[in-house]
Design a protein around this motif. Structure first.
Motif, PDB file in Angstrom:
ATOM      1  N   GLU A  66     -41.568  24.658 -24.953  1.00 36.63           N
ATOM      2  CA  GLU A  66     -40.829  23.460 -25.356  1.00 36.63           C
ATOM      3  C   GLU A  66     -39.620  23.792 -26.224  1.00 36.63           C
ATOM      4  O   GLU A  66     -38.643  23.054 -26.248  1.00 36.63           O
ATOM      5  N   SER A  67     -39.680  24.897 -26.925  1.00 38.47           N
ATOM      6  CA  SER A  67     -38.617  25.235 -27.877  1.00 38.47           C
ATOM      7  C   SER A  67     -37.260  25.412 -27.212  1.00 38.47           C
ATOM      8  O   SER A  67     -36.218  25.290 -27.877  1.00 38.47           O
ATOM      9  N   TYR A  91     -37.499  20.528 -36.336  1.00 36.38           N
ATOM     10  CA  TYR A  91     -38.233  21.258 -35.295  1.00 36.38           C
ATOM     11  C   TYR A  91     -39.707  20.888 -35.346  1.00 36.38           C
ATOM     12  O   TYR A  91     -40.324  20.566 -34.328  1.00 36.38           O
ATOM     13  N   ASP A  92     -40.290  20.918 -36.549  1.00 33.26           N
ATOM     14  CA  ASP A  92     -41.712  20.613 -36.701  1.00 33.26           C
ATOM     15  C   ASP A  92     -42.019  19.161 -36.359  1.00 33.26           C
ATOM     16  O   ASP A  92     -43.107  18.844 -35.882  1.00 33.26           O
ATOM     17  N   LEU A 115     -41.616  19.034 -32.160  1.00 32.70           N
ATOM     18  CA  LEU A 115     -42.375  19.912 -31.281  1.00 32.70           C
ATOM     19  C   LEU A 115     -43.668  20.391 -31.927  1.00 32.70           C
ATOM     20  O   LEU A 115     -43.785  20.460 -33.157  1.00 32.70           O
ATOM     21  N   ASP A 116     -44.626  20.725 -31.099  1.00 31.22           N
ATOM     22  CA  ASP A 116     -45.878  21.313 -31.559  1.00 31.22           C
ATOM     23  C   ASP A 116     -45.596  22.687 -32.158  1.00 31.22           C
ATOM     24  O   ASP A 116     -44.858  23.493 -31.585  1.00 31.22           O
ATOM     25  N   LYS A 117     -46.195  22.980 -33.307  1.00 34.36           N
ATOM     26  CA  LYS A 117     -45.957  24.259 -33.965  1.00 34.36           C
ATOM     27  C   LYS A 117     -46.437  25.438 -33.123  1.00 34.36           C
ATOM     28  O   LYS A 117     -45.995  26.575 -33.313  1.00 34.36           O
ATOM     29  N   ALA A 118     -47.337  25.172 -32.189  1.00 38.71           N
ATOM     30  CA  ALA A 118     -47.842  26.240 -31.335  1.00 38.71           C
ATOM     31  C   ALA A 118     -46.843  26.634 -30.254  1.00 38.71           C
ATOM     32  O   ALA A 118     -47.069  27.607 -29.532  1.00 38.71           O
ATOM     33  N   ASP A 119     -45.749  25.887 -30.176  1.00 38.70           N
ATOM     34  CA  ASP A 119     -44.717  26.167 -29.167  1.00 38.70           C
ATOM     35  C   ASP A 119     -45.326  26.239 -27.767  1.00 38.70           C
ATOM     36  O   ASP A 119     -45.171  27.221 -27.041  1.00 38.70           O
ATOM     37  N   ILE A 120     -46.015  25.167 -27.408  1.00 41.34           N
ATOM     38  CA  ILE A 120     -46.727  25.141 -26.133  1.00 41.34           C
ATOM     39  C   ILE A 120     -45.748  25.010 -24.966  1.00 41.34           C
ATOM     40  O   ILE A 120     -44.580  24.663 -25.151  1.00 41.34           O
ATOM     41  N   ASP A 167     -45.436  17.166 -19.843  1.00 46.31           N
ATOM     42  CA  ASP A 167     -46.465  17.821 -20.637  1.00 46.31           C
ATOM     43  C   ASP A 167     -47.720  17.974 -19.787  1.00 46.31           C
ATOM     44  O   ASP A 167     -47.766  17.556 -18.627  1.00 46.31           O
TER      45      ASP A 167
END
Length: 308
Positions: A47-48, A64-65, A68-73, A103
């Protein structure tokens, strides 16, 4: 995928560029052998990539946080069979395919510019309306420049001279780059890009390409592909093309003008006009909406318009 697979085999495609358009208009994605592309029926990307800047950097930590999910899914990319373009400049037979992004639950990724446009078009559809647009793309031709700290300068044309003055609407000045533009038109025709007229704009070696009026999503895809096409044609002729908003100091800006109208899908009539051809109340309402909401979009314009 049957229609797409048949096309790839018919055209003897060996490589596929699986792409999405990010917020800055850059093509992000993966290049795959055609057999692997057909077997996997799409691709995944983190996603990043949708929050990268034009220089490849990422936005600050806080937004950013929040976005988006911090796990950068990964998100899932699904090829659009109506957005396939055979690339004329590659050595191998290559197709560029624009993908939609979802998603893991099948929901459209909200950060995707293409999904944003689809969401807007859905609102028009619910009203029984269809937007009709015609983009105008302004750009500069420049000499190739290996040092980004040095200013961009006009290229040398077929006369052997460097353009030195402003030549708005000059046919002779545009003809200085005939071979480049012949390739551009040929390559656009191969890809089905509905470009119309070419003019020399006001700036030194500044040009403009107009697109014919048409469907908003199709033309958004075409503009995205056109930018890559023109840059490739320019490189073939040892010059560069830039769509940056202000690439050359003391020269006019470049922009993308967007002619707009809205058609009633039942009657086929332009909702901005009355039966006698005069401006109707929906036209003034539309102008009022632009006046009210465009100022809120200025940060987005300033952030994303400088694009090479």
């Amino acid at each position: 995928m049957k229609k797409l697979t048949a096309y790839l085999k018919e055209q003897k495609i060996t490589e596929v560029e699986c792409v999405i358009c990010d917020m800055t208009g850059i093509a992000r994605g993966k290049i795959a052998p055609v057999d692997k592309f057909i077997d996997e029926k799409g691709m995944r990307m983190p996603e990043s990539v949708l929050l990268q800047t034009v220089t490849g950097d990422y936005v600050e930590d806080e937004p950013y946080d929040a976005l988006l999910d911090k796990a950068d899914i990964d998100f899932i990319c699904v090829p659009d069979e109506n957005a396939v373009f055979k690339l004329p400049w590659t050595i191998e037979a290559t197709a560029q395919i624009i993908h939609d992004t979802y998603d893991k639950m099948g929901n459209p990724i909200e950060l995707s510019p293409r999904n944003v446009l689809k969401k807007v078009l859905k609102l028009y559809e619910e009203k029984g309306w269809k937007p009709v647009v015609a983009p105008e793309m302004e750009f500069y031709l420049t000499r190739r420049n290996e040092d980004p700290d040095q200013p961009l300068i006009p290229p040398v044309g077929r006369s052997g001279r460097q353009e030195s003055g402003r030549q708005s609407f000059s046919i002779d000045a545009a003809n200085e780059y005939d071979l480049l533009f012949e390739d551009m038109y040929d390559w656009c025709d191969i890809q089905g890009l509905d470009i119309d007229t070419l003019i020399h704009e006001e700036g030194t070696a500044q040009m403009e390409i107009n697109f014919s009026h048409g469907d908003a999503l199709s033309l958004a895809d075409q503009v995205f592909v056109f930018k890559r096409t023109l840059r490739e044609a320019a490189l073939k002729h040892n010059v560069c093309a830039t769509f940056m908003a202000k690439p050359v100091p003391d020269e006019p800006d470049s922009a993308m003008h967007l002619h707009q109208s809205i058609v009633d899908t039942k009657t086929g009539k332009n909702i901005f006009s009355l039966n006698d051809g005069t401006k109707g109340p929906l036209f003034y309402s539309y102008i009022g909406g632009l006046q009210k909401y465009i100022p809120e979009l200025f940060p987005s314009y300033c952030r994303y318009s400088p694009r090479m």
